[in-house]
Design a protein around this motif. Structure first.
Motif, short mmCIF file in Angstrom:
data_model
loop_
_atom_site.label_atom_id
_atom_site.label_comp_id
_atom_site.label_asym_id
_atom_site.label_seq_id
_atom_site.Cartn_x
_atom_site.Cartn_y
_atom_site.Cartn_z
N GLU A 1 0.58 -1.20 -0.15
CA GLU A 1 -0.07 -0.11 -0.09
C GLU A 1 0.90 1.19 0.00
O GLU A 1 1.74 1.42 0.98
CB GLU A 1 -0.78 0.08 1.39
N GLY A 2 0.62 2.22 -0.92
CA GLY A 2 1.34 3.52 -0.79
C GLY A 2 0.96 4.00 0.37
O GLY A 2 0.00 4.47 0.78
N LYS A 3 2.30 4.70 1.19
CA LYS A 3 2.06 5.45 2.24
C LYS A 3 2.60 6.97 2.01
O LYS A 3 1.89 7.77 2.96
CB LYS A 3 2.95 4.97 3.40
N ALA A 4 3.24 6.99 1.25
CA ALA A 4 3.94 8.68 0.81
C ALA A 4 4.56 8.67 -0.41
O ALA A 4 5.04 7.68 -0.94
CB ALA A 4 4.90 8.98 2.12
N ASP B 1 17.54 5.08 11.51
CA ASP B 1 16.33 4.74 12.29
C ASP B 1 15.10 4.69 11.62
O ASP B 1 14.16 4.56 12.05
CB ASP B 1 16.44 5.98 13.30
N GLY B 2 15.07 4.62 10.34
CA GLY B 2 14.06 4.44 9.46
C GLY B 2 12.73 5.43 9.60
O GLY B 2 11.70 5.56 9.10
N SER B 3 13.27 6.99 9.80
CA SER B 3 12.60 8.01 10.14
C SER B 3 12.43 8.96 8.75
O SER B 3 11.55 9.90 8.60
CB SER B 3 12.77 8.91 11.19
N LYS B 4 13.33 8.76 8.04
CA LYS B 4 13.80 9.87 6.81
C LYS B 4 14.21 9.21 5.54
O LYS B 4 14.81 7.95 5.59
CB LYS B 4 14.99 10.81 7.45
N GLY C 1 8.06 11.39 10.21
CA GLY C 1 7.77 11.50 11.56
C GLY C 1 7.02 12.77 11.57
O GLY C 1 6.12 13.03 12.62
N GLN C 2 7.03 13.80 10.60
CA GLN C 2 6.45 15.08 10.66
C GLN C 2 5.02 15.01 9.57
O GLN C 2 5.18 15.05 8.26
CB GLN C 2 7.21 16.15 10.20
N ASN C 3 4.25 14.41 9.97
CA ASN C 3 3.02 14.07 8.94
C ASN C 3 2.73 15.39 8.28
O ASN C 3 2.22 16.38 8.55
CB ASN C 3 1.80 13.52 9.78
N GLY C 4 2.62 15.15 6.77
CA GLY C 4 2.30 16.20 5.91
C GLY C 4 3.38 17.22 5.72
O GLY C 4 2.99 18.15 4.77
N ALA C 5 4.28 17.38 6.00
CA ALA C 5 5.48 18.02 6.14
C ALA C 5 5.93 17.83 4.52
O ALA C 5 6.18 16.66 4.31
CB ALA C 5 6.36 18.18 7.03
N PRO C 6 6.24 18.77 4.04
CA PRO C 6 6.75 18.53 2.62
C PRO C 6 8.30 18.12 2.73
O PRO C 6 8.97 18.33 3.60
CB PRO C 6 6.77 19.70 1.82
N ALA C 7 8.91 17.70 1.56
CA ALA C 7 10.49 17.16 1.74
C ALA C 7 11.27 18.33 1.43
O ALA C 7 10.65 19.31 0.67
CB ALA C 7 10.57 16.35 0.24
#
Length: 361
Positions: free
Chosen positions: A69-72, A88-91, A107-113
Motif C-alpha cells: 500500500e502506498g504510504k507517502a 532509524d527509519g524515520s527519513k 515523523g512530520q505528518n504532511g510536512a513537505p520534503a
C-alpha cells in the motif's frame, strides 16, 4: 515476515536444484509511471522506497501476505536516480537529475520534503553513513560533477567534499566502509574513521565500465558488476588478496550457436543481510543468488519478462524486491510505453540464500 506467500518449510528445495521459482512473486500495487532507478528497504520496518524517472520517490508498506500500500511520496524537479533511508527509519532521501537531494521526514505528518544537498551536476547516488564524532546522521552524495559530499542535515553546506577521478556512477557503504565506483573504472575505498580521504584507490578488476558496487555484510570487501556480464569479488586488505576472483554471469548462448555469447549488463548486486550470500540481476531479465565463499551459484531464476534495473533485500532477508523496468542502456529512443514497469516481491524461502555447507576433504 516468515508468513509471506506461505510457509518457508513448504518450499524448501534440495541444494542440487538450482532452478528458482518466480511463479509466486507479487507485484507492488500502483507502481511508478516511468522507469525505476532504485529500491531501498527501511532498516527498521517493512517499508520500501522506490525512486523513478517520473521525478518521484514513493514509499510503500508491505504486509505479511505480500500485499502493498502506498504510504507517502515526494517529488523532485527531474528524474530520481537514487533513494535511501536513515538508520532509524524515520527519513527517506531521494537524489537525482535536478542536482539535488531531498529528504522526507516521515515523523512530520504532511510536512513537505526539504532539499538537503546540492551538486553542480546530477547526483547519481546517496547513502546515510555513521561518521565518528557526528551526533546526527550524515548523508553522502556522489555526483557526475566528480565529487562526493558529506552533509549534516542541519546545515546547508557540506561538512566535507572529496574530488574523485571521474563521474560517480555507484556507491555503497557498510559499517565504516564506503566504496565509490566512477567512470573510467576507478574504485575508491574510504574508512569512515577518516571520511575526508581515500583509504585505497584501485582500478576495477573488470575490463569494462563499472555499473554497481556492493559491500560485503562484514565490511571486509565488496562486489563489482560491469556492463560486460561479469562480477568481481574484491577484499580490501592485501592479506586477503588471494581470495579475490571474478566470474561471468548474465550471458546467454542463443540456440544452435555455441560460439556466440550475448553479454548483458550486471545492473544490481545486493548482499543478504543475514546469510552473507549475494544476488546479481541484469539486463538479460534474470536474477541469481551466489555464495562467494564456496564460489558457486545457489539459485538461478527464469527471465522475468523485461530488464531488471535494480534490486534490494529487506532488513531480515525474507523479501527480495526487483524492478522489471527499462535500464536506459539503449538511450531515450528505446524507452517505449510497451515496456514493463513494475516492482516484484520475491519471498526468500528454504535454502535459496543459505551458504552451501562446507565439506571436509
Amino acid at each position: 515476515m516468515a508468513g509471506l506467500f506461505g510457509s518457508a518449510s513448504s518450499t524448501t528445495t534440495s541444494a542440487s536444484n538450482t532452478q528458482g521459482d518466480i511463479s509466486k512473486d507479487v507485484p507492488i500495487s500502483n507502481p511508478p509511471e516511468d522507469s525505476i532507478s532504485d529500491l531501498s528497504f527501511s532498516p527498521q520496518s517493512e517499508h520500501i522506497a522506490v525512486a523513478s524517472w517520473d521525478k518521484k520517490v514513493r514509499i510503500y508498506e508491505i504486509n505479511s501476505q505480500g500485499g502493498s500500500e502506498g504510504k507517502a511520496l515526494f517529488e523532485h524537479e527531474g528524474p530520481v536516480l537514487s533513494c535511501c533511508w536513515s538508520k532509524d527509519g524515520s527519513k527517506v532521501v531521494g537524489a537525482g537529475a535536478d542536482k539535488a537531494a531531498r529528504m522526507l521526514d516521515l515523523g512530520q505528518n504532511g510536512a513537505p520534503a526539504q532539499q538537503v544537498a546540492a551538486h553542480e551536476k546530477e547526483i547519481r547516488c546517496a547513502r546515510f553513513v555513521d561518521v565518528p564524532g557526528q551526533q546526527t546522521p550524515v548523508l553522502v552524495t556522489g555526483s557526475w560533477d566528480k565529487t562526493i559530499k558529506y552533509w549534516d542535515l542541519r546545515q546547508s553546506n557540506p561538512v566535507a567534499s572529496i574530488n574523485c577521478q571521474d563521474r560517480v556512477y555507484t556507491m555503497d557503504s557498510k559499517d565504516k566502509l564506503l566504496v565509490i565506483g566512477t567512470a573510467e573504472r576507478y574504485i575508491n575505498v574510504i574508512n569512515l574513521d577518516k571520511p575526508g580521504e581515500f583509504y585505497k584507490t584501485m582500478t576495477s578488476p573488470l575490463k569494462w565500465q563499472t555499473r554497481v558496487v556492493a559491500c560485503f555484510t562484514d565490511a571486509t570487501g565488496f562486489a563489482v558488476g560491469s556492463i560486460e556480464g561479469r562480477c568481481a569479488i574484491q577484499y580490501i586488505e592485501e592479506k586477503d588478496k588471494n581470495s579475490n576472483f571474478s566470474f561471468k554471469c548474465h550471458r546467454q548462448t542463443p540456440p544452435n550457436q555455441r560460439d556466440v555469447s550475448n553479454v548483458y549488463s550486471v545492473n544490481s548486486i545486493n548482499f543478504h543481510p543475514v546469510q552473507g550470500t549475494f544476488s546479481t540481476a541484469g539486463s538479460d531479465g534474470t536474477f541469481h543468488f551466489w555464495d562467494k565463499d564456496a564460489k558457486n551459484r545457489l539459485k538461478g531464476y527464469p527471465e522475468v519478462g523485461g530488464t531488471i534495473s535494480t534490486t534490494a533485500f529487506n532488513r531480515s532477508g525474507s523479501i527480495f524486491a526487483y524492478a522489471v523496468s527499462y535500464d536506459w542502456s539503449k538511450g531515450f529512443s528505446a524507452n517505449t510505453p510497451q515496456l514493463p514497469n513494475k516492482v516484484m516481491l520475491h519471498a526468500v524461502v528454504g535454502d535459496e540464500c543459505k551458504p552451501r555447507p562446507k565439506t571436509g576433504k
